[in-house]
Design a protein around this motif. Sequence first.
Motif: not given
Length: 336
Positions: A210-211, A214, A217
């Motif tokens: 998820w890091n 993020r 993105t």
Amino acid sequence: MAITEDAPPGAEVGTEPGAEGRRLSSPLVLTLTLLLAVLAQSPIRGLLGTPLMQSWMTVFVAVTVQALPFLVLGVLLSAAIAVFVPPSFFARALPRRPALAVPVAGVAGAILPGCECASVPVAGALVRRGVTPAAALAFLLSAPAINPIVLTATAVAFPRDPEMVLGRFAGSLLVACAMGWLWQRLGRTDWLRPPVHGAHEGATKGEAFWNSVRHDTVHAGGFLVLGAMAAATLKAATPAEWLRTAAGNPLVSVLALAVLAVLLSICSEADAFVAASLTQFSLTAKLVFLVVGPMIDLKLFAMQAGTFGRGFALRFAPATFVMAVAGAVVTGAVLL
């Protein structure tokens, strides 16, 4: 800190009543911004209603909406592969002879769906795990340009010119291998500062995933918006005569789009839609834009300098730019 005798416990001397309320806070800034927007709505409505702004918004929205699904899919897949596929897998899969490892690593770039933001840390991990730098650099250059998501996006952006997909694949792979072999022959170990640790070491796989999502993105999405804005501005505000003059000269058109690719720094999942919007330019010039952008732009230079050292980036970036322009032009002359 002194407390007055009559003050309640915890009250500080010198704190003026209402001082906290006079501070500029985020809700206050938002309220002021909305108030200004309401007061200026008539001028804003008039500006947005002009033909120039309508043309600008049409191009901006079209480029952004077309590219966004590929950007999101690329970010998710690149994060999954970067986190869950160990770098040692690539090290075991490559031949030990550097001359053979370079083209194998270049072709292996097709299995990393993602933009150049993902290829730099993966290439750094390969070098850290003992992969020959020539092969790691070939992978770094090829992965953002020849992976399935980027090629699919290119096919969608150029539905009437399917040869652009083959041209992008062949030209990018040719340049990636050529740069790998060039580094093998002329590169020096003291020019390359190997990274000492991974980007997500110390975190769980879920946190790292998820890091990465993020991070990619925010970066890729931001550059997509900037690229779409630049393409819309170039399309709507630049006099048509200027674009026709630049596009009419083969040398000027190639150099103009090559420099534009470096300056815009668009994510490789989205650059095909920006290139397709530049209708005045030839397919060869657009191919130069698509080959140069994923290999060297402003954000890539910064990432390469941070990962491998400034001395490496100052030598590698100019050579990559020249090789990418030449390789794209040769490929375009043969296939387009």
